[in-house]
Write a protein that holds these residues in place. Structure first.
Motif, PDB file in Angstrom:
ATOM      1  N   UNK A 239      41.036  54.413  45.448  1.00  0.00           N
ATOM      2  CA  UNK A 239      42.232  53.636  45.666  1.00  0.00           C
ATOM      3  C   UNK A 239      42.765  54.177  43.558  1.00  0.00           C
ATOM      4  N   UNK A 240      43.903  53.999  43.095  1.00  0.00           N
ATOM      5  CA  UNK A 240      44.500  54.026  42.335  1.00  0.00           C
ATOM      6  C   UNK A 240      45.148  52.541  41.751  1.00  0.00           C
ATOM      7  N   UNK A 241      44.621  51.902  40.701  1.00  0.00           N
ATOM      8  CA  UNK A 241      44.915  50.635  40.506  1.00  0.00           C
ATOM      9  C   UNK A 241      46.506  50.271  40.466  1.00  0.00           C
ATOM     10  N   UNK A 242      47.103  49.663  40.994  1.00  0.00           N
ATOM     11  CA  UNK A 242      48.409  48.993  40.990  1.00  0.00           C
ATOM     12  C   UNK A 242      48.775  48.185  41.171  1.00  0.00           C
ATOM     13  N   UNK A 243      48.082  47.272  41.295  1.00  0.00           N
ATOM     14  CA  UNK A 243      48.598  45.823  41.466  1.00  0.00           C
ATOM     15  C   UNK A 243      47.511  44.952  40.723  1.00  0.00           C
ATOM     16  N   UNK A 244      47.429  43.771  40.871  1.00  0.00           N
ATOM     17  CA  UNK A 244      46.527  42.949  39.888  1.00  0.00           C
ATOM     18  C   UNK A 244      44.203  42.959  40.881  1.00  0.00           C
ATOM     19  N   UNK A 245      44.721  42.803  41.782  1.00  0.00           N
ATOM     20  CA  UNK A 245      43.077  42.950  42.703  1.00  0.00           C
ATOM     21  C   UNK A 245      42.699  44.103  41.791  1.00  0.00           C
ATOM     22  N   UNK A 246      40.902  43.426  41.212  1.00  0.00           N
ATOM     23  CA  UNK A 246      39.838  44.207  40.930  1.00  0.00           C
ATOM     24  C   UNK A 246      38.899  43.566  41.140  1.00  0.00           C
ATOM     25  N   UNK A 247      37.684  44.620  41.490  1.00  0.00           N
ATOM     26  CA  UNK A 247      36.721  44.104  42.091  1.00  0.00           C
ATOM     27  C   UNK A 247      35.631  45.573  41.647  1.00  0.00           C
ATOM     28  N   UNK A 248      34.241  45.118  41.853  1.00  0.00           N
ATOM     29  CA  UNK A 248      33.451  46.112  41.733  1.00  0.00           C
ATOM     30  C   UNK A 248      33.209  47.065  39.974  1.00  0.00           C
ATOM     31  N   UNK A 249      34.185  46.465  39.160  1.00  0.00           N
ATOM     32  CA  UNK A 249      33.560  46.987  37.862  1.00  0.00           C
ATOM     33  C   UNK A 249      32.503  46.719  37.132  1.00  0.00           C
ATOM     34  N   UNK A 250      31.819  47.102  36.551  1.00  0.00           N
ATOM     35  CA  UNK A 250      30.450  46.319  35.368  1.00  0.00           C
ATOM     36  C   UNK A 250      31.337  46.436  34.546  1.00  0.00           C
ATOM     37  N   UNK A 251      30.937  45.232  33.643  1.00  0.00           N
ATOM     38  CA  UNK A 251      31.112  44.155  32.621  1.00  0.00           C
ATOM     39  C   UNK A 251      31.650  44.578  31.229  1.00  0.00           C
ATOM     40  N   UNK A 252      31.075  46.006  31.386  1.00  0.00           N
ATOM     41  CA  UNK A 252      31.136  46.801  29.772  1.00  0.00           C
ATOM     42  C   UNK A 252      32.827  47.426  29.770  1.00  0.00           C
ATOM     43  N   UNK A 253      33.224  47.834  31.671  1.00  0.00           N
ATOM     44  CA  UNK A 253      34.546  48.868  31.572  1.00  0.00           C
ATOM     45  C   UNK A 253      35.245  47.442  31.607  1.00  0.00           C
TER      46      UNK A 253
ATOM     47  N   UNK B 253      45.666  48.101  32.724  1.00  0.00           N
ATOM     48  CA  UNK B 253      45.001  48.786  32.836  1.00  0.00           C
ATOM     49  C   UNK B 253      44.696  48.662  34.700  1.00  0.00           C
ATOM     50  N   UNK B 254      45.709  46.811  35.168  1.00  0.00           N
ATOM     51  CA  UNK B 254      44.944  46.608  36.456  1.00  0.00           C
ATOM     52  C   UNK B 254      46.610  47.801  37.641  1.00  0.00           C
ATOM     53  N   UNK B 255      47.567  47.614  37.172  1.00  0.00           N
ATOM     54  CA  UNK B 255      48.283  47.944  37.092  1.00  0.00           C
ATOM     55  C   UNK B 255      49.923  49.495  37.435  1.00  0.00           C
ATOM     56  N   UNK B 256      48.985  50.046  36.169  1.00  0.00           N
ATOM     57  CA  UNK B 256      49.948  50.187  35.507  1.00  0.00           C
ATOM     58  C   UNK B 256      49.558  52.260  36.736  1.00  0.00           C
ATOM     59  N   UNK B 257      48.310  51.630  37.587  1.00  0.00           N
ATOM     60  CA  UNK B 257      48.142  53.664  38.361  1.00  0.00           C
ATOM     61  C   UNK B 257      47.512  54.337  37.319  1.00  0.00           C
ATOM     62  N   UNK B 258      47.223  54.552  35.770  1.00  0.00           N
ATOM     63  CA  UNK B 258      46.406  55.188  34.749  1.00  0.00           C
ATOM     64  C   UNK B 258      45.065  55.206  35.526  1.00  0.00           C
ATOM     65  N   UNK B 259      44.320  54.190  36.612  1.00  0.00           N
ATOM     66  CA  UNK B 259      43.293  53.926  36.636  1.00  0.00           C
ATOM     67  C   UNK B 259      42.805  54.352  37.996  1.00  0.00           C
TER      68      UNK B 259
END
Ligand SMILES: O=P(O)(O)OC[C@H]1O[C@](O)(CO)[C@@H](O)[C@@H]1O
Length: 391
Positions: free
Chosen positions: A353-367, A378-384
């Motif tokens: 998935x590319x990130x295009x909404x506020x939902x995010x899980x499974x990331x490490x703390x440093x990231x 970063x959550x919504x701009x589709x660049x990640x």
């Protein structure tokens, strides 16, 4: 997640993206006055009106007034959960454009069948299949012919992943972001390892597709590779039963993409012909579940779909909306483990998935710290983008 708060992503979907979408719909097809009025009325209703149920004789009424009813009728559109309301919005849009039947009592155009089944988003999706971007996607397959299976898997997974950036609903208001960036979560090693063992677990892979056109082309190339390499002995490609979220793929989009691939020169063309044969032989199957257009998260899936996913050696979900439905459409702490929020899922599951909404899980703390410090949305701009797997 609701959409009533100005400044939030969900609020902007209603107030910026949808008005632009209606404008484009009215330009793309020559809808007559009744349909244009119905579209204007729907837009107005979603911005200032309340949610009303479908008449009992309307298409899909038995679902929306039955198992999908969560008690939101009577609320303002932006007061209901974002996921529920936006999904219902696309059902109502199918009615306003005449694709779906809205019931005998729903106005002057209800008895008119001329536009029944005409995909309102088809002009946008068709335009995606011509041009240099798709040519480049198809030609890239030639460069992989000599690669080892795992290298091909890796490249095709990344192609399918970044293909998710080409989402027409999203691109209505977003600037197309620059080149591919490092993934914010990258379970590719685990996913490749899992794919090496699918055969001993029955060999059936389910790919829950997302968008047509420039996303579906790499998805189909990935499917071809999984079948050719024995990573999958059979593969079910789930697409939507109805036009949805602008560019979501329906069966006719799969066939159009397949024809485009098969017409390409070189490795892509050959893969297209093998996919065609795989469909004829039943090794590849196109499937549509009503629940794929449900306003609910996957933990509420019906028993038949649960059994289907349970029988697969791996289920791969593509895209942002599928991700929201898989993990739950909530403001999770982004370090919440993917395995925890998908523990209910009845088999091994992956998300691309590319990130295009506020939902995010499974990331490490440093990231998360780095992303938060970047100052970008970063959550919504589709660049990640991310790849998660849970065995
Ligand atoms: O095509 P995708 O990747 O599922 O994205 C759907 C998009 O629509 C939204 O649901 C909002 O309309 C976002 O979550 C996302 O930007």
């Amino acid at each position: 997640m609701v959409s009533s708060e100005p400044g939030t992503f969900a609020y902007d979907v209603w107030h910026k993206r949808h008005p632009a979408l209606f404008q484009r719909l009215k330009e793309a097809l020559p809808y007559g006055p009744a349909r244009r009025d119905a579209l204007d009325a729907l837009l107005e209703e979603t911005l200032s009106g309340t949610l009303t149920p479908l008449p009992s004789d309307a298409d899909e009424a038995s679902l929306w007034n039955g198992p999908w009813d969560r008690g939101h009728y009577g609320k303002g559109w932006t007061e209901a959960p974002f996921l529920w309301a936006e999904s219902y919005f696309y059902r109502r849009l199918r009615g306003a454009t005449g694709y779906a039947y809205d019931g005998a009592g729903s106005g002057g155009t209800a008895g008119d069948r001329a536009w029944r089944g005409v995909d309102p988003f088809a002009p946008f999706k068709e335009a995606e299949l011509v041009g240099s971007a798709v040519e480049g996607q198809l030609a890239a397959l030639d460069t992989l012919e000599e690669a080892l299976v795992d290298e091909r898997t890796d490249a095709l997974l990344l192609g399918a992943l970044w293909g998710n950036r080409a989402d027409l609903g999203f691109l209505i208001t977003a600037a197309e972001s620059e080149g591919d960036r490092p993934l914010v979560a990258d379970d590719r090693d685990a996913l490749r390892a899992l794919l090496r063992t699918t055969e001993e677990r029955g060999g059936h892979v389910v790919l829950v597709a997302d968008n047509a056109g420039r996303e579906l082309i790499p998805d189909l190339l990935l499917a071809a590779h999984l079948l050719d390499s024995g990573r999958a002995s059979t593969l079910a490609l789930h697409v939507k039963p109805h036009p949805y979220y602008v560019s979501d793929a329906v069966t006719s989009d799969v066939l159009a993409a397949l024809r485009r691939i098969a017409a390409a020169p070189g490795a892509a063309g050959r893969a297209g012909h093998r996919l065609w044969a795989a469909l004829e032989e039943g090794r590849l199957e196109i499937r549509t579940a009503a629940f794929s257009c449900a306003p609910l998260t996957y933990d509420a899936m019906p028993e038949a779909l649960r059994a289907e996913f349970a029988s697969a050696a791996l289920t791969v979900f593509k895209g942002d909306l599928n991700y929201r439905r898989l993990v739950g459409d909530r403001h999770w702490a982004p370090t919440t483990p993917f395995a925890d929020v998908t523990a209910y899922f009845p088999g091994p599951v992956a998300a691309l998935r590319t990130l295009k909404s506020d939902v995010a899980v499974g990331l490490d703390a440093a990231t998360v710290t780095a992303l938060d410090g970047s100052g970008e949305a970063w959550r919504t701009n589709g660049a990640h983008a991310l790849i998660h797997v849970r065995d």
